[in-house]
Scaffold this motif. Structure first.
Motif, short mmCIF file in Angstrom:
data_model
loop_
_atom_site.label_atom_id
_atom_site.label_comp_id
_atom_site.label_asym_id
_atom_site.label_seq_id
_atom_site.Cartn_x
_atom_site.Cartn_y
_atom_site.Cartn_z
N ASP B 6 36.35 75.78 39.96
CA ASP B 6 35.82 76.63 38.93
C ASP B 6 34.69 77.58 39.39
OD1 ASP B 6 36.70 73.95 38.05
OD2 ASP B 6 36.95 74.97 36.28
N ARG B 10 31.56 84.75 43.10
CA ARG B 10 31.86 85.93 42.66
C ARG B 10 30.91 87.02 43.17
NH1 ARG B 10 30.88 82.18 39.16
NH2 ARG B 10 32.36 81.33 37.74
N THR B 15 30.83 91.30 37.71
CA THR B 15 31.19 90.17 36.65
C THR B 15 31.00 90.67 35.14
OG1 THR B 15 28.84 89.37 36.39
CG2 THR B 15 30.19 88.10 37.66
N LEU B 18 33.05 88.16 29.74
CA LEU B 18 34.41 87.18 29.55
C LEU B 18 34.56 86.20 30.87
CD1 LEU B 18 36.35 87.01 27.60
CD2 LEU B 18 38.00 88.53 29.17
N ASP B 19 33.81 86.65 32.09
CA ASP B 19 33.76 85.81 33.15
C ASP B 19 32.95 84.46 33.06
OD1 ASP B 19 35.47 87.35 35.04
OD2 ASP B 19 33.77 88.40 35.64
N VAL B 21 32.44 83.53 29.72
CA VAL B 21 33.19 82.70 28.84
C VAL B 21 34.12 81.74 29.43
CG1 VAL B 21 34.72 82.71 26.86
CG2 VAL B 21 32.87 84.45 26.95
N ARG B 22 34.88 82.23 30.54
CA ARG B 22 35.87 81.76 31.23
C ARG B 22 35.37 80.59 32.01
NH1 ARG B 22 38.26 86.49 33.11
NH2 ARG B 22 39.74 87.14 31.68
N ALA B 23 34.11 80.78 32.71
CA ALA B 23 33.44 79.63 33.60
C ALA B 23 33.11 78.63 32.75
CB ALA B 23 32.37 80.45 34.54
N ALA B 25 34.68 77.58 29.82
CA ALA B 25 35.42 76.96 28.92
C ALA B 25 35.27 75.42 28.96
CB ALA B 25 36.73 77.95 29.13
N ALA B 140 28.45 82.80 28.88
CA ALA B 140 28.60 81.21 29.08
C ALA B 140 27.67 80.72 27.69
CB ALA B 140 28.25 80.69 30.25
N LEU B 143 29.42 81.06 24.44
CA LEU B 143 30.62 80.24 24.18
C LEU B 143 30.02 79.04 23.82
CD1 LEU B 143 33.90 79.73 24.32
CD2 LEU B 143 32.99 78.60 26.43
#
Lengths: 103, 230
Positions: B6, B10, B15, B18-19, B21-23, B25, B140, B143
Motif C-alpha cells: 500500500d 509516489r 498525487t 483520490l490517491d 482516498v485510495r491509500a 481505504a 485520506a 475519507l
C-alpha cells in the motif's frame, strides 16, 4: 448546559485550536534546516510511541498485557510477509479475538 | 526497508486527492468499525444521539473521544474528562508544526484543512523527501472523517445490534495499523533511531503519567534527526 455538551464543545474547540496552531503560526515560513530535519523524524518517533501505548496502555495509565499483544505479533508477521494493510489489520484483530475466545 | 504494497513510493507533486482516498481505504474500514464502537460507548454513557456525532465531526480524534465517553460514563468529573481528552490530543501540536508548510491559501482555509490531520492521514501523507503531500493528507483525512462519523451514527442509532468491540479484537487492530505505518517510515538509520527513541520515551513514562503525555513526550525523539544536515 449538560456536562456532555460542555465536554463536546470544549474538547472540540481545544482540539481544533491545537491542530490549527502549527499551520497558522508558522504560515508558509520554512523552518531552519536543522528544525526541518528534526520534524522529518517526527513521524517514526510518534508512530513508534503510538504502537507502544496502543498495544500496552491500560485504561488509567500504566501497562496492561492482554490479547492485543498477540494481535500485534500477528500483524507483525503479516507485515514481514508483505501483506497489504487490510490483511495486517485483520490478522491482528482476528488473532486477538481468537485469543480472547480461548482464554 | 521493504514497504507494504500500500505504501509504494509516489512521485512528489504527482498525487491527487483520490490517491489519498485510495491509500486510506483499508484504514477507513477500521475507522468505521472503531466509530461504531465509539457510538455504542457514547450511547451507554448517556451522551445522547446527537452529541457523539457532533464530537466525531469536530474533535475527530478517536482516543480522546473514547476517553471523554468512558470517563463521563463511569461518573468521572467533567474537568477530568476534558483534561484527559486535551492531553491525548496534545500530540497534534508537534504534528501540526510538521504540517505547517503543507497547506495553502488564506488563514481560515489553512486552519480548516488542518482539521483533516489525524495520525493516519498524516502518516500516509509523508513523502520520501521528508515533506508532507497535501493531496494525500486531504484525501485520506476526508475519507477517514466520513468513515469515523458514519460509524458513530451507526453506533449511536443501532448500537444494540453490534457486538462488543473487544470481542472482535478491534483494540488490537490499531497497534498493528500504527506498526504498518511506522514500517513504511523507517527507511534509514536516523529514522530507525527516532522510532526506537520514541518508543523508549513512551515506555519509560507510561507507568508514571496519564495517557497522552508519553506520546507528546515521545515527539522529542525527533531531535535525533536534527544532527543530520537537511
Amino acid at each position: 448546559m449538560s456536562a456532555v455538551w460542555i465536554s463536546v464543545i470544549v474538547v472540540g474547540l481545544a482540539t481544533m485550536a491545537i491542530k490549527a496552531a502549527g499551520p497558522l503560526l508558522l504560515a508558509r515560513r520554512t523552518p531552519p534546516p536543522r528544525a526541518q530535519a528534526a520534524l522529518e523524524h517526527l513521524a517514526p518517533a510518534l508512530l513508534a510511541a503510538l504502537v507502544v501505548t496502543q498495544a500496552l496502555g491500560g485504561d488509567n495509565g500504566g501497562f496492561t498485557i492482554d490479547a492485543r499483544l498477540a494481535g500485534l505479533a500477528a500483524g507483525a508477521v503479516a507485515l514481514l510477509l508483505r501483506a497489504p494493510l487490510l490483511v495486517v489489520i485483520t490478522a491482528a484483530a482476528v488473532t486477538a479475538a481468537l485469543v480472547r475466545l480461548v482464554a | 526497508m521493504r514497504r507494504p504494497a500500500d505504501f509504494q513510493a509516489r512521485e512528489p507533486g504527482r498525487t491527487t486527492y483520490l490517491d489519498g482516498v485510495r491509500a486510506a481505504a483499508p484504514i477507513g474500514v477500521a475507522a468505521l468499525a472503531f466509530g461504531v464502537s465509539f457510538g455504542v460507548l457514547a450511547r451507554a454513557a448517556d451522551m445522547g444521539r446527537v452529541a457523539p456525532v457532533v464530537m466525531s465531526v469536530t474533535t475527530f480524534a478517536g482516543s480522546a473521544q473514547f476517553a471523554v465517553a468512558s470517563i463521563l460514563g463511569a461518573g468521572g468529573g467533567l474537568v477530568t474528562a476534558i483534561v484527559a481528552a486535551i492531553l491525548l490530543n496534545l500530540r497534534y501540536g508537534p504534528i501540526g508544526l510538521s504540517a505547517a508548510t503543507t497547506f495553502e491559501g488564506p488563514w481560515w482555509r489553512r486552519a480548516l484543512t488542518a482539521q483533516l490531520i489525524v495520525d493516519e492521514s498524516w502518516a500516509i501523507a509523508q513523502r520520501d523527501d521528508g515533506r508532507l503531500d497535501r493531496h494525500l493528507l486531504i484525501g485520506a483525512g476526508l475519507l477517514l472523517l466520513v468513515c469515523w462519523t458514519t460509524g458513530t451514527v451507526i453506533g449511536t442509532f443501532a448500537g444494540d445490534l453490534v457486538a462488543d468491540p473487544e470481542s472482535l479484537g478491534l483494540d488490537a487492530a490499531f497497534p498493528a495499523l500504527f506498526l504498518a505505518l511506522l514500517w513504511s517510515q523507517v527507511r534509514d538509520r536516523s529514522r530507525l533511531l527516532a522510532a526506537i527513541a520514541g518508543a523508549a520515551i513512551a515506555l519509560a513514562l507510561m507507568p508514571f503519567t496519564g495517557p497522552g503525555i508519553p506520546i507528546v513526550a515521545a515527539s522529542l525523539a525527533c531531535l535525533v534527526g536534527a544532527r543530520k544536515p537537511a
